[in-house]
Design a protein around this motif. Structure first.
Motif, PDB file in Angstrom:
ATOM      1  N   ASP A 431       0.598  -1.042   0.007  1.00 36.33           N
ATOM      2  CA  ASP A 431       0.035  -0.079   0.255  1.00 36.33           C
ATOM      3  C   ASP A 431       0.965   1.176   0.012  1.00 36.33           C
ATOM      4  O   ASP A 431       0.406   2.269  -0.369  1.00 36.33           O
ATOM      5  CB  ASP A 431      -0.963  -0.083   1.152  1.00 36.33           C
ATOM      6  N   LYS A 432       2.227   1.123   0.393  1.00 36.67           N
ATOM      7  CA  LYS A 432       3.023   2.344   0.074  1.00 36.67           C
ATOM      8  C   LYS A 432       3.115   2.668  -1.308  1.00 36.67           C
ATOM      9  O   LYS A 432       3.807   3.952  -1.265  1.00 36.67           O
ATOM     10  CB  LYS A 432       4.299   1.934   0.976  1.00 36.67           C
ATOM     11  N   ALA A 433       2.692   1.971  -2.156  1.00 43.65           N
ATOM     12  CA  ALA A 433       2.785   2.522  -3.549  1.00 43.65           C
ATOM     13  C   ALA A 433       1.824   3.289  -3.851  1.00 43.65           C
ATOM     14  O   ALA A 433       1.776   3.950  -4.895  1.00 43.65           O
ATOM     15  CB  ALA A 433       2.619   1.238  -4.446  1.00 43.65           C
ATOM     16  N   ARG A 445       5.709   1.161  -6.698  1.00 47.52           N
ATOM     17  CA  ARG A 445       4.734   1.590  -7.739  1.00 47.52           C
ATOM     18  C   ARG A 445       5.392   1.516  -9.074  1.00 47.52           C
ATOM     19  O   ARG A 445       4.496   0.913 -10.118  1.00 47.52           O
ATOM     20  CB  ARG A 445       4.481   3.086  -7.633  1.00 47.52           C
ATOM     21  N   LEU A 446       6.629   1.713  -9.424  1.00 49.08           N
ATOM     22  CA  LEU A 446       7.300   1.505 -10.800  1.00 49.08           C
ATOM     23  C   LEU A 446       7.116   0.056 -11.084  1.00 49.08           C
ATOM     24  O   LEU A 446       6.946  -0.643 -12.115  1.00 49.08           O
ATOM     25  CB  LEU A 446       8.808   1.993 -10.626  1.00 49.08           C
ATOM     26  N   CYS A 447       7.152  -0.860  -9.835  1.00 47.22           N
ATOM     27  CA  CYS A 447       7.212  -2.404 -10.424  1.00 47.22           C
ATOM     28  C   CYS A 447       5.822  -2.795 -10.784  1.00 47.22           C
ATOM     29  O   CYS A 447       5.670  -3.500 -11.587  1.00 47.22           O
ATOM     30  CB  CYS A 447       7.356  -3.083  -9.079  1.00 47.22           C
ATOM     31  N   GLU A 448       4.737  -2.103 -10.138  1.00 49.52           N
ATOM     32  CA  GLU A 448       3.542  -2.275 -10.641  1.00 49.52           C
ATOM     33  C   GLU A 448       3.417  -1.795 -12.202  1.00 49.52           C
ATOM     34  O   GLU A 448       2.564  -2.583 -13.068  1.00 49.52           O
ATOM     35  CB  GLU A 448       2.540  -1.665  -9.778  1.00 49.52           C
ATOM     36  N   GLU A 623      -1.420   5.139   5.569  1.00 53.65           N
ATOM     37  CA  GLU A 623      -1.111   4.768   4.120  1.00 53.65           C
ATOM     38  C   GLU A 623      -2.552   4.616   3.673  1.00 53.65           C
ATOM     39  O   GLU A 623      -3.534   4.495   4.057  1.00 53.65           O
ATOM     40  CB  GLU A 623      -0.626   3.324   4.321  1.00 53.65           C
ATOM     41  N   GLU A 624      -2.553   4.466   1.999  1.00 55.89           N
ATOM     42  CA  GLU A 624      -3.787   4.479   1.465  1.00 55.89           C
ATOM     43  C   GLU A 624      -3.820   3.121   0.539  1.00 55.89           C
ATOM     44  O   GLU A 624      -2.691   2.688   0.226  1.00 55.89           O
ATOM     45  CB  GLU A 624      -3.932   5.550   0.517  1.00 55.89           C
ATOM     46  N   LYS A 625      -4.866   2.499   0.287  1.00 55.20           N
ATOM     47  CA  LYS A 625      -5.023   1.082  -0.363  1.00 55.20           C
ATOM     48  C   LYS A 625      -5.154   1.273  -1.987  1.00 55.20           C
ATOM     49  O   LYS A 625      -4.617   0.621  -2.590  1.00 55.20           O
ATOM     50  CB  LYS A 625      -6.148   0.506   0.327  1.00 55.20           C
ATOM     51  N   LEU A 626      -5.608   2.390  -2.220  1.00 53.41           N
ATOM     52  CA  LEU A 626      -5.720   2.881  -3.694  1.00 53.41           C
ATOM     53  C   LEU A 626      -5.560   4.283  -3.986  1.00 53.41           C
ATOM     54  O   LEU A 626      -5.920   5.085  -3.309  1.00 53.41           O
ATOM     55  CB  LEU A 626      -7.378   2.353  -4.070  1.00 53.41           C
ATOM     56  N   MET A 627      -5.253   4.449  -5.304  1.00 51.99           N
ATOM     57  CA  MET A 627      -5.241   5.865  -5.637  1.00 51.99           C
ATOM     58  C   MET A 627      -6.720   6.060  -6.008  1.00 51.99           C
ATOM     59  O   MET A 627      -7.618   5.272  -6.413  1.00 51.99           O
ATOM     60  CB  MET A 627      -4.235   5.911  -6.908  1.00 51.99           C
ATOM     61  N   ALA A 628      -6.832   7.652  -5.869  1.00 52.19           N
ATOM     62  CA  ALA A 628      -8.173   8.063  -6.041  1.00 52.19           C
ATOM     63  C   ALA A 628      -8.824   7.617  -7.477  1.00 52.19           C
ATOM     64  O   ALA A 628      -9.787   7.547  -7.723  1.00 52.19           O
ATOM     65  CB  ALA A 628      -8.136   9.554  -5.628  1.00 52.19           C
ATOM     66  N   GLU A 629      -7.826   7.691  -8.274  1.00 49.34           N
ATOM     67  CA  GLU A 629      -7.935   7.654  -9.734  1.00 49.34           C
ATOM     68  C   GLU A 629      -8.349   6.025 -10.039  1.00 49.34           C
ATOM     69  O   GLU A 629      -9.171   5.930 -11.157  1.00 49.34           O
ATOM     70  CB  GLU A 629      -7.120   8.255 -10.529  1.00 49.34           C
ATOM     71  N   THR A 681       2.429  10.387  -8.956  1.00 49.11           N
ATOM     72  CA  THR A 681       1.829  10.710  -7.635  1.00 49.11           C
ATOM     73  C   THR A 681       2.658  10.344  -6.622  1.00 49.11           C
ATOM     74  O   THR A 681       2.189  10.544  -5.421  1.00 49.11           O
ATOM     75  CB  THR A 681       0.875   9.429  -7.549  1.00 49.11           C
ATOM     76  N   PHE A 682       4.054  10.497  -6.865  1.00 51.24           N
ATOM     77  CA  PHE A 682       5.188  10.419  -6.070  1.00 51.24           C
ATOM     78  C   PHE A 682       5.439  11.803  -5.449  1.00 51.24           C
ATOM     79  O   PHE A 682       5.828  12.767  -6.104  1.00 51.24           O
ATOM     80  CB  PHE A 682       6.408   9.740  -6.601  1.00 51.24           C
ATOM     81  N   HIS A 683       5.412  12.121  -4.121  1.00 51.30           N
ATOM     82  CA  HIS A 683       5.685  13.383  -3.448  1.00 51.30           C
ATOM     83  C   HIS A 683       6.526  12.768  -2.418  1.00 51.30           C
ATOM     84  O   HIS A 683       6.245  12.481  -1.267  1.00 51.30           O
ATOM     85  CB  HIS A 683       4.395  13.951  -2.806  1.00 51.30           C
ATOM     86  N   PRO A 684       7.878  13.404  -2.701  1.00 48.90           N
ATOM     87  CA  PRO A 684       8.922  13.003  -1.332  1.00 48.90           C
ATOM     88  C   PRO A 684       8.665  13.839  -0.003  1.00 48.90           C
ATOM     89  O   PRO A 684       8.020  14.463  -0.296  1.00 48.90           O
ATOM     90  CB  PRO A 684      10.151  13.460  -2.125  1.00 48.90           C
ATOM     91  N   ALA A 685       9.130  13.163   0.711  1.00 47.09           N
ATOM     92  CA  ALA A 685       8.787  13.593   2.023  1.00 47.09           C
ATOM     93  C   ALA A 685       8.824  15.249   2.267  1.00 47.09           C
ATOM     94  O   ALA A 685       9.740  15.713   1.881  1.00 47.09           O
ATOM     95  CB  ALA A 685      10.053  13.038   3.146  1.00 47.09           C
TER      96      ALA A 685
END
Length: 696
Positions: A431-433, A445-448, A623-629, A681-685
């Motif tokens: 879910d960290k993706a 996420r890149l792996c996905e 953490e989020e399970k799914l992206m909103a889109e 969708t990647f927003h670094p710390a």
């Protein structure tokens, strides 16, 4: 000398066996003598009572009939008692079964008495038959069950001397009764049952196995104090997860030792015992029903297949191997770079599954030549790709390694799966993706995206789109993929011949193309990267227990649940999906830590201190399970959902991936910025709304 010793040992063994045999034979002999006296006394007493206990009042014809029939009846009783095993039972463990056999033997003997004496000598008074039967049953039963009574009394005295716990049993049902019975009869038990809790008001104020039912869950705290309870045994294996959580949340406030039966299956199998009770684990307090999968469906899917598990020595990988091994695969191949973990799971599976065709291989998913050799030699049907770097803070300081191992390793393994005709490729994601704030989550996420791209290329047959990535070819020459052999060999130690892959050999496979899917879930309790092992070590050391932030929350699941989801996804897959588990409500890490402290018998902030250290680099509060889109789609399993893949340009992505791979192998200082460009969708710390900037 050796022969003499062996002979002596054999003789001693025989002598011991003979002595043991003589003991129960002597007991049986005494029982026969007793029965001879008892059965005759019983019927004589029936005759004596009929005539007011005056021997002189007994008519001579009745007394003569009794005396003459007595030898026949006595012999018949001894024979019947022998047939019903009343001379060789272990009477210290006598129960309903033994009582039933005594009853049956008595009924048969009585019928013989009635018909035998009446036919041979004439009818006797009715009270003679009734009293004789009842007294005989009582005398025969009493002597035999006296063994059990004396034995139980001895056990009770021993238990009272050994008892170091006052126990409360929660659950006045079948499981609770079995636990109570063992507490009162087992010589191994160190607990004394004092009271029972059950939510059924109809049972309140009543007694079960000599122990009072004192009330419902609302009475737990007062009765813990009243009976000085220091151990609570949860004996409701059929309880729903939420109900169990609510009761255990009350129990953990008592600081008593908590133990619980794992599941309903033990009650069904009659396998309920003190030895099966385990300490209450923190996952018992999560309050979510365990995921249920169609194991028959999985069995049919895995049976007879050659299955490769990368990262097979890790927490998820090893559990995958355990469950796969139990489903009769044709061959199971474990691939891992860490030999200690691989060795451990190899030895475990060899002990448990003697007939398992198991192969354990050492190697890295970053090594194309090694990966291709494995696929070429074993031709797996299904690949579960669990190999990855997963530690968030460590990957923040080594982002290039996250890309090399997670992204490029996934690409190389997925490419080999397509090249060698694998039926299905399942990626273990996280879910960290979803809207990642750290490089580890972004790499997953890149792996996905790699998996989604591979699935699209597999279906379209556009092998020519696949980039080189220091392992594969980026040009098509005469129907073959080709590249710079020198660059290839430098990166992976491969020969020029190894670097040539024929496109037609891929397109002409008998199967309909490799199906690529990803499986996404949250934090896994008990895994190597879980907070639970860290908290346990800190508690054992006397504290403090460190929590990054008082408001940080995470989704949790157990390792078997995660693996069952992965296996179920393999059966549902059509290609390109991202499977997501409905993990229920998120759990506060602070609450998790406090529960674990209480389950360990301590009071948070009193016996064990909690410290808040601030969010680590790349960490977010939730953490989020799914992206909103992505949206969501149901499957046949109500706890498993499919996220609709976010569309992206596969050709553009693969070109970006090629540049990213090159930069990672050059250990670029700008790798994070490059990932940010690819994963929108990647927003670094510090740039994501769920990242608490105050923590820094």
């Amino acid at each position: 000398m050796s022969k003499k010793t062996n002979k002596t040992t054999t003789e001693d063994s025989y002598t011991g066996s003979r002595r043991h045999l003589q003991h129960w034979v002597i007991i049986a002999f005494y029982l026969i003598i007793y029965d001879i006296v008892a059965v005759n006394f019983s019927w004589f007493l029936g005759l004596l009572l009929r005539f007011d206990m005056r021997f002189s009042s007994i008519p001579q014809n009745y007394f003569n009939a009794f005396i003459k029939f007595a030898p026949f009846y006595t012999a018949f009783c001894v024979l019947i008692f022998y047939i019903f095993h009343l001379y060789n039972s272990l009477w210290r463990f006598a129960s309903i079964s033994e009582l039933n056999r005594i009853s049956a033997a008595t009924v048969i003997a009585t019928l013989f008495q009635i018909f035998g004496i009446t036919f041979l000598f004439g009818r006797m008074p009715m009270s003679y038959y009734i009293i004789g039967c009842i007294v005989q049953f009582c005398l025969v039963t009493a002597v035999r069950f006296s063994f059990r009574y004396v034995s139980l009394e001895r056990v009770r005295r021993t238990q009272n001397e050994k008892a170091i716990h006052n126990a409360m049993v929660i659950g006045a049902g079948a499981a609770g009764q079995m636990i109570l019975r063992e507490l009162k009869t087992s010589t191994e038990s160190t607990a004394r049952p004092c009271c029972i809790i059950d939510d059924n008001p109809n049972k309140w104020g009543r007694i079960m196995e000599g122990v009072p039912v004192v009330g419902g869950r609302e009475n737990i705290l007062e009765n813990v104090e009243k009976y000085n309870i220091d151990q609570i045994l949860f004996a409701i294996p059929s309880a729903h997860a939420k109900e169990k959580r609510d009761i255990l949340n009350i129990c953990k406030e008592t600081q008593c030792e908590l133990r619980s039966l794992p599941g309903t299956y033990q009650l069904v199998n009659g396998d309920v015992s003190l030895s099966k009770m385990k300490p209450v684990a923190v996952e018992d307090l999560l309050g979510r029903e365990p995921i249920k999968v169609n194991m028959d469906e999985i069995f049919q899917y895995l049976k007879g297949k050659t299955i490769l598990v990368t990262g097979g020595g890790g927490s998820i990988g090893s559990e995958l191997c355990r469950q796969i091994a139990s489903h009769n695969p044709k061959q199971l191949i474990i691939f891992d770079i860490y030999e200690n973990n691989a060795y451990d799971i190899e030895q475990e599976l060899k002990r448990k599954y003697k007939d398992l065709n198991l192969k354990v291989l050492i190697g890295s998913v970053r090594d194309s030549r090694r990966i291709n050799m494995v696929f070429e030699q074993y031709h797996p049907d299904i690949v579960y790709h669990a190999a990855a770097h997963k530690h968030v803070p460590l990957m923040e300081t080594s982002p290039n390694e996250a890309i090399k191992n997670n992204v490029i390793g996934t690409y190389k393994t997925a490419y080999a799966a397509m090249k060698y005709g694998v039926q299905r490729f399942v990626l273990i994601s996280t879910d960290k993706a979803v809207n990642p704030t750290n490089i580890m989550g972004a790499s997953k996420r890149l792996c996905e995206m790699v998996v989604q791209s591979m699935d699209a290329i597999s279906k379209a047959g556009r092998i020519d789109l696949l980039p080189f990535l220091h392992a594969h070819m980026d040009k098509v020459i005469d129907g073959q993929l080709a590249g710079d052999p020198l660059d290839h060999m430098a990166a992976d130690g491969m020969s020029a011949e190894d670097s040539v892959i024929n496109i037609e050999s891929i397109r002409n496979k008998d199967h309909k193309g490799t199906q690529y899917v990803a499986v996404r879930f949250g934090n896994v309790l008990g895994s190597n990267g879980s907070v639970i092992p860290l908290f346990r070590k800190q508690i054992e050391a006397g504290g403090p227990v460190t929590v990054t932030h008082p408001d940080i929350v995470r989704y949790f699941m157990t390792i078997p649940e995660a693996v069952s989801l992965v296996l179920q996804a393999g059966t549902y897959a059509w290609g390109g999906e991202i499977f997501v588990l409905d993990m229920g409500e998120a759990v506060k890490i602070d609450t998790l830590a406090r529960n674990l402290i209480r389950l360990s018998g301590f009071e948070p902030d009193v016996d064990i201190q909690l410290e808040y250290t601030g969010l680590r680099p790349g960490e977010k509060l939730y953490e989020e399970k799914l992206m909103a889109e992505e949206g969501i789609k149901k499957t046949d399993n109500e706890l498993i959902h499919i996220g609709k893949p976010i569309p992206f340009d596969t050709e553009v992505f693969l070109k970006q991936l090629e540049k990213l791979a090159k930069a990672s192998y050059e250990n670029s200082d700008h790798i994070v910025e490059m990932v940010e460009e690819i994963v929108t969708t990647f927003h670094p710390a510090g740039e994501h709304p769920c990242y608490d900037k105050r923590a820094n």
